[in-house]
Design a protein around this motif. Structure first.
Motif, short mmCIF file in Angstrom:
data_model
loop_
_atom_site.label_atom_id
_atom_site.label_comp_id
_atom_site.label_asym_id
_atom_site.label_seq_id
_atom_site.Cartn_x
_atom_site.Cartn_y
_atom_site.Cartn_z
N THR A 215 0.85 -1.20 0.00
CA THR A 215 0.00 0.00 0.00
C THR A 215 0.88 1.24 0.00
O THR A 215 2.05 1.17 0.39
CB THR A 215 -0.92 0.10 1.24
N ASP B 274 -1.71 15.02 -1.05
CA ASP B 274 -1.09 15.72 -2.19
C ASP B 274 0.39 15.41 -2.40
O ASP B 274 1.04 16.05 -3.22
CB ASP B 274 -1.26 17.25 -2.07
N LYS C 216 0.38 10.01 -3.84
CA LYS C 216 -0.02 8.59 -3.76
C LYS C 216 -0.80 8.15 -5.00
O LYS C 216 -0.46 7.15 -5.65
CB LYS C 216 -0.90 8.36 -2.51
N THR C 217 -1.86 8.91 -5.32
CA THR C 217 -2.70 8.52 -6.45
C THR C 217 -1.92 8.55 -7.76
O THR C 217 -2.09 7.67 -8.62
CB THR C 217 -3.91 9.49 -6.54
N THR C 218 -1.04 9.53 -7.90
CA THR C 218 -0.26 9.64 -9.14
C THR C 218 0.65 8.43 -9.32
O THR C 218 0.80 7.91 -10.43
CB THR C 218 0.57 10.95 -9.11
N LEU D 275 0.08 5.37 -8.12
CA LEU D 275 -0.79 4.24 -8.46
C LEU D 275 -1.24 4.32 -9.92
O LEU D 275 -1.24 3.32 -10.63
CB LEU D 275 -2.01 4.20 -7.53
N ASP D 276 -1.59 5.52 -10.35
CA ASP D 276 -2.02 5.69 -11.75
C ASP D 276 -0.89 5.33 -12.71
O ASP D 276 -1.10 4.66 -13.71
CB ASP D 276 -2.48 7.14 -12.00
N ARG E 262 -0.49 1.58 -12.70
CA ARG E 262 -1.62 0.90 -13.33
C ARG E 262 -1.57 1.10 -14.85
O ARG E 262 -1.73 0.15 -15.60
CB ARG E 262 -2.94 1.44 -12.77
N HIS F 5 -12.09 -0.63 -11.77
CA HIS F 5 -11.60 -0.25 -10.46
C HIS F 5 -12.02 -1.30 -9.45
O HIS F 5 -13.18 -1.36 -9.05
CB HIS F 5 -12.15 1.11 -10.06
N ASP G 82 -5.12 -0.14 -3.62
CA ASP G 82 -5.19 1.32 -3.81
C ASP G 82 -6.24 1.99 -2.94
O ASP G 82 -6.66 3.09 -3.22
CB ASP G 82 -5.37 1.66 -5.29
N THR G 83 -6.67 1.33 -1.89
CA THR G 83 -7.70 1.95 -1.06
C THR G 83 -7.39 1.86 0.43
O THR G 83 -8.19 1.39 1.21
CB THR G 83 -9.06 1.26 -1.30
N HIS H 42 -9.89 3.20 2.94
CA HIS H 42 -11.18 2.59 2.70
C HIS H 42 -11.74 1.91 3.96
O HIS H 42 -10.99 1.45 4.79
CB HIS H 42 -10.91 1.52 1.64
#
Ligand code: GDP
Ligand code: MG
Length: 384
Positions: A87, A93, A96-98, A100-101, A104, A119, A138-139, A142
């Motif tokens: 994880t 900001d 993290k998301t960038t 993973l993207d 992926r 997803h 990626d969660t 969650h």
């Protein structure tokens, strides 16, 4: 019955009611009368003090332990190497998301529907150099993860701690660090956004500052003889992303991650996501932790079960099986299972039904004994 009054107990056992009241009082019960109600666990306690055998064992079970006996006994012979489950954590900001993207997108397999990745909360990459598999979840914020954490279940092996070269350590970085330490996860640090410094000297200085801050927070980075690898990256340009992936592979080899798998092992896993779809009915993402998931297998989760009708990977492709550290989407659930709940295989539907019924009985008993406690409290208050 799941609860019994003292006079009922006297009738059942032909122990004199006066003796029962005296003995119960000695045992620490207060305000005991002939209509004092004992919950099942106390009935068992009393009976065992009179050397009565209690034949019904269900009362020692909790909803969490009902399915324990379905687990296959441990067999080291079935242990096989498995991919690490990773994880990404860090301050908002920081990227993290960038990351993973980027990962992926680097592994999208185009399918007949035009390469749109579903997803499902988890995906696997094949590393470009060593050709090894890594599972990314990626969660982490969650509900499923919070639920698992509450129960002390950690499915993650490695945390990538993301720290922006522009900001260095921030409050949520420290929180993530604390979490990684408490959960016993191994850690790799990614210093992100290094492309933001076009001047090499400034870039070096920014990376150096993050390193010094990490040392001040006692992060055992390799530079001071620790085992935490630090990789400066840009998820925007892709710089050093391969190096980050290989660092994870290296660490996972040191950790020697294994799981029992193959047809001999009872399947176990966790629900990551769960939803009711108009087209397919109840759908869930399951992360396999043990055994081998195949179509037609019967799984139990909470108060529901599933005869697996379809298995799809993160690219929406039908697959015939899933193995440990792999997350797939399955259909066939009678009711929707809860995110974060544990899954275990049953031999067949009859067994699944039997165990679900047993779990419901345990929950019912627990509710009743709670009521009994409340009832006795009320009576005691009245008696005063
Ligand atoms: P998260 O909150 O940790 O998920 O952060 P995001 O991945 O959403 O990134 C926050 C912002 O930083 C977005 O505008 C990203 O495009 C940007 N960003 C993330 N990583 C990088 C990077 O490596 N380089 C640059 N220049 N920008 C980045
Ligand atoms: Mg994000």
């Amino acid at each position: 019955p799941s609860y019994t009054s003292v006079s009922d107990l006297s009738n059942m056992t032909s122990i004199k009611i006066e003796k029962l009241i005296r003995d119960l009082t000695k045992m620490g019960f207060t305000n005991v009368t002939h209509n004092y109600i004992l919950s099942r666990e106390y009935v068992e306690l009393v009976l065992s003090s009179y050397n009565y055998k209690v034949e019904d064992q269900t009362s020692s079970l909790t909803p969490e332990t009902v399915y324990e006996e379905l687990r296959s006994s441990v067999n080291p012979k079935n242990l096989k190497k498995r991919p690490p489950i990773v994880t990404i954590m860090g301050h908002v900001d920081h990227g993290k998301t960038t990351i993973l993207d980027y990962l992926r997108n680097s592994t999208i397999v185009s399918n007949e529907h035009g390469g749109i990745t579903q997803h499902i909360g988890a995906f696997q990459v094949k590393t470009p150099i060593s050709k090894r598999t890594i599972t990314f979840l990626d969660t982490p914020g969650h509900a499923a993860f919070l639920k698992m954490r509450e129960r002390g279940a950690t499915i993650t092996d490695i945390v990538i701690l993301v720290i922006s070269a522009e900001d260095s350590l921030m409050p949520q970085t420290l929180e993530a660090l604390k979490h990684a330490r408490n959960s016993g996860n191994q850690m790799v640090v990614a210093i992100t956004k290094i492309d933001r410094f076009s001047n090499p000297k400034q870039r070096e200085a920014a990376i150096e500052k993050v390193n010094l801050d990490m040392m001040n927070h006692e992060i055992p980075i390799e530079r001071i003889g620790g085992d935490v690898q630090v990789v400066p990256i840009s998820a925007r340009t892709g710089e050093n992303m391969e190096l980050l992936e290989e660092s994870i592979v290296l660490l996972s080899d040191v950790m020697d991650l294994k799981a029992e798998s193959g047809p001999q092992t009872t399947l176990e896993g966790y629900i990551l996501e769960s939803e009711m779809k108009k087209t397919t009915g109840n759908v869930s993402t399951i992360l396999v932790t043990k055994g081998e998931l195949r179509k037609g297998k019967v799984l139990i989760c909470g108060n529901t079960y599933c005869k697996v009708r379809s298995i799809k990977n993160e690219n929406g492709q039908d697959v015939s099986k899933a193995t440990p550290a792999q997350a797939v989407e399955i259909t066939g659930w009678k009711d929707l299972p809860g995110a974060g709940d544990e899954v275990i295989e049953a031999k067949n539907e009859a067994t699944a039904k039997k165990y679900v019924a047993k779990r419901l009985a345990v929950i019912q008993t627990a509710r009743e004994s709670e009521n009994v406690d409340r009832l006795n409290e009320q009576r005691a208050t009245k008696a005063l």
